[in-house]
Design an enzyme around this catalytic site. Sequence first.
Site, short mmCIF file in Angstrom:
data_model
loop_
_atom_site.label_atom_id
_atom_site.label_comp_id
_atom_site.label_asym_id
_atom_site.label_seq_id
_atom_site.Cartn_x
_atom_site.Cartn_y
_atom_site.Cartn_z
N ASN A 9 0.85 -1.18 0.00
CA ASN A 9 0.00 0.00 0.00
C ASN A 9 0.89 1.23 0.00
O ASN A 9 1.51 1.56 1.01
CB ASN A 9 -0.91 -0.02 1.23
N TRP A 10 0.96 1.91 -1.14
CA TRP A 10 1.83 3.08 -1.25
C TRP A 10 1.26 4.31 -0.54
O TRP A 10 1.95 5.31 -0.40
CB TRP A 10 2.08 3.39 -2.72
N LYS A 11 -0.01 4.26 -0.16
CA LYS A 11 -0.65 5.40 0.51
C LYS A 11 -0.46 6.68 -0.32
O LYS A 11 -0.51 6.62 -1.54
CB LYS A 11 -0.13 5.53 1.94
N HIS A 93 -9.26 0.70 5.50
CA HIS A 93 -7.97 0.88 6.17
C HIS A 93 -8.15 1.78 7.39
O HIS A 93 -9.00 2.67 7.40
CB HIS A 93 -6.96 1.50 5.20
N GLU A 95 -6.61 4.20 8.46
CA GLU A 95 -6.47 5.63 8.20
C GLU A 95 -7.74 6.20 7.58
O GLU A 95 -8.08 7.37 7.80
CB GLU A 95 -5.25 5.87 7.31
N GLU A 163 -4.54 -5.39 10.67
CA GLU A 163 -3.50 -4.40 10.93
C GLU A 163 -3.76 -3.73 12.27
O GLU A 163 -4.59 -2.81 12.36
CB GLU A 163 -3.47 -3.33 9.82
N GLY A 169 3.36 1.61 10.91
CA GLY A 169 4.36 2.65 10.75
C GLY A 169 5.08 3.06 12.02
O GLY A 169 5.83 4.04 12.02
N SER A 207 4.20 -2.61 10.29
CA SER A 207 5.66 -2.60 10.46
C SER A 207 6.31 -3.90 9.99
O SER A 207 7.27 -4.36 10.59
CB SER A 207 6.03 -2.28 11.91
N GLY A 228 3.11 -1.29 4.21
CA GLY A 228 3.06 0.13 3.93
C GLY A 228 4.39 0.65 3.41
O GLY A 228 4.78 0.42 2.27
N GLY A 229 5.14 1.34 4.28
CA GLY A 229 6.37 2.01 3.87
C GLY A 229 7.39 1.12 3.19
O GLY A 229 8.09 1.55 2.27
#
Length: 247
Positions: A9-11, A93, A95, A163, A169, A207, A228-229
């Site tokens: 997920n590049w967000k 998600h 967020e 998640e 993150g 993470s 994610g990251g």
Amino acid sequence: MRRKLAAGNWKMNGTTDTLREVKALTDAHPDPLVDMLLCPPATLLAQMAWARGTHALQIGGQDCHAAATGAHTGDIAADMLKDAGASHVIVGHSERRSEHGETDADVAAKAAAAHTAGLIAVICLGETLAQREAGEALAVVTAQLAGSVPAGATAANTVIAYEPVWAIGTGHVPTLDQIGEVHGTLRAALRDIMREAGGVRILYGGSVKGSNAAEIFSVPDVDGALVGGASLTAADFSPIVTALENA
């Protein structure tokens, strides 16, 4: 057998220049033993679908509207994602739930729209740190599952992503026992929702990186990861894919 899935997920990250990471990733895994999925910002979705060429890399959206069309400025319908080259879409998600106030009912409606459009819905759920510390984690995720999975969901059109909000993150990761407990609970709860519960893939997210992926993937009922990251570059995402291939 549930085919493993490594999803990224590049967000709200990435521009045209970062599409070079797609080639680096597909070059590193020309014939992957697991499914690979990248969910870029909407501005890159069609370009990424083109950049993958004939590779099996799958492309997904990060959200969709519950309606098929209409006066919803700034929103994207599931059919539009499909038209741009997507096969999946992330819904619910944390967020989106926290920043946009999305409820389980909202998530279920979006997942249903995704199914109607022929997309696989990646339905996210997870507890906050306060809920975890209060001993409410299992109750929270099972309630989210029951409220977020729409009628008609099957193993073919639905993926569940657990998640824990407090791990996204932050560098903090639940213990393997905690991950196993939640995934086992979700698997059992799915049996009350659909006939094909044993075939639904349940991903872990929060993470995940190359250094901890192998041990996370050793946990029963962990069928992959929503990353994610660490999915933004091939150098970071490729070791996770490799760990999943070796799981």
